[in-house]
Design a protein around this motif. Structure first.
Motif, PDB file in Angstrom:
ATOM      1  N   GLN A 173      -3.115  -2.926   1.065  1.00 25.92           N
ATOM      2  CA  GLN A 173      -2.313  -1.844   0.482  1.00 25.92           C
ATOM      3  C   GLN A 173      -1.697  -2.274  -0.831  1.00 25.92           C
ATOM      4  O   GLN A 173      -1.645  -1.504  -1.788  1.00 25.92           O
ATOM      5  N   VAL A 174      -1.218  -3.527  -0.848  1.00 28.01           N
ATOM      6  CA  VAL A 174      -0.583  -4.018  -2.066  1.00 28.01           C
ATOM      7  C   VAL A 174      -1.615  -4.064  -3.191  1.00 28.01           C
ATOM      8  O   VAL A 174      -1.354  -3.624  -4.318  1.00 28.01           O
ATOM      9  N   GLU A 175      -2.820  -4.564  -2.873  1.00 28.40           N
ATOM     10  CA  GLU A 175      -3.876  -4.643  -3.892  1.00 28.40           C
ATOM     11  C   GLU A 175      -4.271  -3.246  -4.380  1.00 28.40           C
ATOM     12  O   GLU A 175      -4.412  -3.006  -5.575  1.00 28.40           O
ATOM     13  N   ALA A 176      -4.413  -2.331  -3.411  1.00 26.89           N
ATOM     14  CA  ALA A 176      -4.787  -0.960  -3.773  1.00 26.89           C
ATOM     15  C   ALA A 176      -3.743  -0.349  -4.703  1.00 26.89           C
ATOM     16  O   ALA A 176      -4.078   0.304  -5.693  1.00 26.89           O
ATOM     17  N   ALA A 177      -2.476  -0.585  -4.381  1.00 30.88           N
ATOM     18  CA  ALA A 177      -1.401  -0.048  -5.214  1.00 30.88           C
ATOM     19  C   ALA A 177      -1.450  -0.680  -6.601  1.00 30.88           C
ATOM     20  O   ALA A 177      -1.197  -0.026  -7.609  1.00 30.88           O
ATOM     21  N   MET A 200      -4.111  -1.648  -8.124  1.00 29.67           N
ATOM     22  CA  MET A 200      -5.208  -0.972  -8.816  1.00 29.67           C
ATOM     23  C   MET A 200      -4.703   0.325  -9.467  1.00 29.67           C
ATOM     24  O   MET A 200      -5.109   0.696 -10.546  1.00 29.67           O
ATOM     25  N   ASP A 201      -3.790   0.985  -8.715  1.00 32.11           N
ATOM     26  CA  ASP A 201      -3.224   2.238  -9.233  1.00 32.11           C
ATOM     27  C   ASP A 201      -2.088   1.994 -10.205  1.00 32.11           C
ATOM     28  O   ASP A 201      -1.314   2.912 -10.492  1.00 32.11           O
ATOM     29  N   ASN A 202      -1.968   0.746 -10.649  1.00 33.75           N
ATOM     30  CA  ASN A 202      -0.965   0.418 -11.653  1.00 33.75           C
ATOM     31  C   ASN A 202       0.476   0.438 -11.159  1.00 33.75           C
ATOM     32  O   ASN A 202       1.390   0.550 -11.956  1.00 33.75           O
ATOM     33  N   TRP A 253       9.513  -2.319  -9.712  1.00 37.94           N
ATOM     34  CA  TRP A 253      10.392  -1.528  -8.862  1.00 37.94           C
ATOM     35  C   TRP A 253       9.660  -0.458  -8.074  1.00 37.94           C
ATOM     36  O   TRP A 253       9.945  -0.244  -6.904  1.00 37.94           O
ATOM     37  N   SER A 254       8.727   0.241  -8.738  1.00 36.55           N
ATOM     38  CA  SER A 254       8.089   1.358  -8.038  1.00 36.55           C
ATOM     39  C   SER A 254       7.237   0.819  -6.885  1.00 36.55           C
ATOM     40  O   SER A 254       7.166   1.412  -5.823  1.00 36.55           O
ATOM     41  N   MET A 255       6.599  -0.321  -7.122  1.00 41.31           N
ATOM     42  CA  MET A 255       5.847  -0.966  -6.047  1.00 41.31           C
ATOM     43  C   MET A 255       6.777  -1.324  -4.889  1.00 41.31           C
ATOM     44  O   MET A 255       6.506  -1.032  -3.724  1.00 41.31           O
ATOM     45  N   LEU A 256       7.902  -1.938  -5.230  1.00 38.82           N
ATOM     46  CA  LEU A 256       8.862  -2.353  -4.212  1.00 38.82           C
ATOM     47  C   LEU A 256       9.336  -1.141  -3.408  1.00 38.82           C
ATOM     48  O   LEU A 256       9.357  -1.147  -2.181  1.00 38.82           O
TER      49      LEU A 256
END
Lengths: 300, 283
Positions: free
Chosen positions: A192-196, A198-200, A204-207
């Protein structure tokens, strides 16, 4: 003949009876020492009792007295302050966990050492911070003096003392939340982290959108232990301020101790009433936790 | 992995991170480092105002031996072991039984009993204190090891049951089923099949309960009065009154009191963290 029917009974009902045999010692101990005393305390709170002599029934008088007692309001207010500020341990623990969630050499040792404050007893933590805050030979007053020009003795000042004690409590509590989050981070799905990524998504937004939702189980446990820890606070107050100065650092648990358990405390009914109030507050949180755990059980 | 592994960033970021780590650690442990240094300072340093500078000499030996010679700390430490070890054995033992019953058998009231243990584990100590002290007094066990240990075992059984039951729930149930088909009695299944499988859980609980009980202060204060019963946490507070501002001695005593659970933690770290974080990953 008699014997064989007995054996037959046991054989037939073994599966139904066995769990109760297994549980009997634990349940009896728990009922005697934990469950029954709760009801006994509620009972005692309706009496005036010095702990030795006869009890006098006074109805709700202890509770009425509480409502007229300034110490009660101070304690209640401090309990709220504890609860609110203690919650800071959760984001702080997450921040430390994120900082340490790397794979450089020696990181395991770092993680253990950061966790250290939680392993030490609160009595020792209290002593350490008393020394840290002490006017004259503590480090903190020197630092404050450097910035403000007046060396404030935090624990002797009724405006700051409670905050000083809470800060001491936050130290081990943050360590506790940190270890919960480190374990949680370890179990985050890398896909999921890798996929996210990929979506840039990053920073913060990832966190916020990817990581924190996956950390929910850790957050729940951190919340439970922090709320319970905040409302149970006793050791640090007893060691650092003994409720003072002028009773300004009392919380309900310490107030109850003063009334009923300390050297001069003989007001059992009054103390029990304080304990019942504290219990009622905690019951709100306990019920919330239990409801959530129960729904997990049902879904499992 | 989140945050992004530092190894994937530039050399400067990597260097910055590696410099920041020890600085952060020192700041984080500053109070502890302070007290450790104070514990080896000669008393004359404190008298002359040398609180933070280099100690003028190494007085660790004097300070620590003085604490042991001039105070009851030796007894207190021994008392703590005498309370902690039986409690660990009792609570872990009882919770193997309760956990097994709650994890393996389906019966009416299963969840009710389980949540009684869970909820009881969260109550404030103060609501138990008066009746428990009274009960202990009536049993003639007030101010004895046994009185303190019995209460601790009962209370810790709550947490231990939660832990054991969840651990046992994850065991392969087919194992028990096939033993039942073979006609093995329920107790023998528990003893010969389940117990060997839950050793890691027992180890995790043992270290956790050791730390909890060693660090207990409230019950130590309420249930123990005399020098031959009082555990080190309650004893420490008394020492603080005795030494007043002789911080080199208070610090030495604090370090001594903190050492056993710290040693336990470092020796059994894996189990300790496994125990503490149970449930932090799923559910």
């Amino acid at each position: 003949m008699q014997k064989s029917t007995q054996a037959g009974f046991w054989k037939k009902n073994q599966r139904a009876l066995a769990p109760w045999f297994f549980m009997a010692p634990g349940i009896i101990m728990f009922l005697v020492y934990v469950i029954y005393p709760i009801f006994q305390s509620i009972g005692i709170s309706f009496y005036e009792w010095d702990g030795l002599g006869p009890k006098t029934y006074v109805g709700l008088q202890n509770y009425r007295d509480l409502l007229d007692d300034d110490s009660f309001y101070t304690s209640l207010k401090n309990n709220v302050i504890w609860l609110v500020l203690y919650l800071l341990a959760i984001p702080a623990g997450l921040a430390v966990a994120l900082f340490l969630n790397q794979t450089v050499a020696g990181i395991r040792l770092y993680k253990s050492l950061f966790f250290f404050p939680f392993v030490i007893s609160q009595v020792v933590v209290g002593l350490i911070f008393t020394w840290f805050y002490a006017p004259g030979f503590g480090i903190l007053p020197h630092v404050i003096n450097f910035f403000t020009g007046t060396p404030t003795a935090i624990l002797a000042d009724d405006k700051y003392a409670t905050y000083g004690v809470i800060a001491a409590g936050l130290w081990p509590q943050t360590a506790y939340c940190m270890i919960l989050y480190l374990t949680g981070l370890n179990n985050i799905s890398p896909d999921q982290v890798e996929a996210a990524r990929m979506d840039n998504a990053k920073g913060w937004s990832m966190l916020w959108h990817i990581i924190i939702p996956q950390l929910r189980p850790a957050t729940f446990i951190a919340l439970v232990v922090t709320v319970i820890g905040a409302l149970r606070s006793f050791d640090l107050i007893s060691v650092m301020t003994v409720g003072g100065p002028f009773g300004s650092t009392r919380v309900l648990s310490y107030f109850m101790y003063e009334q009923s358990l300390s050297e001069y405390g003989t007001a059992m009914g009054y103390g029990a009433a304080i304990a019942v109030v504290l219990f009622a507050i905690m019951l709100v949180f306990i019920s919330l936790f239990i409801v959530r755990m129960l729904s997990q059980e049902r879904n499992a | 992995m989140f945050p992004k592994p530092i190894a994937q960033s530039g050399p400067w970021t990597q260097r910055a991170y590696k410099t920041l780590l020890p600085i952060a650690l020192v700041l984080w442990l500053l109070p502890l480092i302070g007290i450790a240094i104070t514990s080896i300072r000669p008393g004359s340093d404190l008298a002359s105002g040398n609180y933070f500078g280099m100690p003028s000499g190494f007085a660790g030996w004097e300070n620590y031996s003085s604490v042991f010679k001039n105070s009851n700390i030796g007894y207190y430490i021994l008392n703590s072991f005498r309370v902690t070890i039986p409690t660990v054995i009792g609570a872990v033992g009882l919770s193997c039984l309760t956990g097994y019953a709650l994890a393996v058998y389906k019966f009416k009231g299963n969840l009710a009993v389980f949540f009684m243990f869970v909820a009881g584990n969260f109550v404030p100590f103060q609501i138990l204190a008066i009746p428990v002290r009274d009960l202990t007094l009536h049993m003639g066990l007030y101010n004895t090891m046994t009185g303190l240990v019995l209460f601790h075992i009962a209370f810790q059984t709550g947490f231990c049951t939660l832990f054991m039951r969840n651990f046992m729930k994850a065991l392969p149930f087919a194992l028990i089923e096939s033993a039942r088909v073979e006609g093995v009695s329920e107790f023998r299944i528990f003893w010969h099949i389940i117990l060997p499988l839950v050793r890691p859980a027992m180890a995790a609980l043992a270290v956790l309960i050791f730390t909890f009980i060693w660090n207990d202060y409230f019950w130590a204060t309420v249930m123990a009065q005399s020098v031959d019963v009082r555990p080190v946490t309650a004893g420490m507070n008394e020492l603080k009154g005795q030494y007043k501002v002789a911080w080199e001695l208070i610090s030495a005593a604090a370090i001594v009191a903190a050492l056993p659970p710290v040693a336990m933690f470092f020796l059994m770290q894996k189990h300790f963290i496994a125990g503490l974080t149970l449930g932090a990953t799923k559910g």
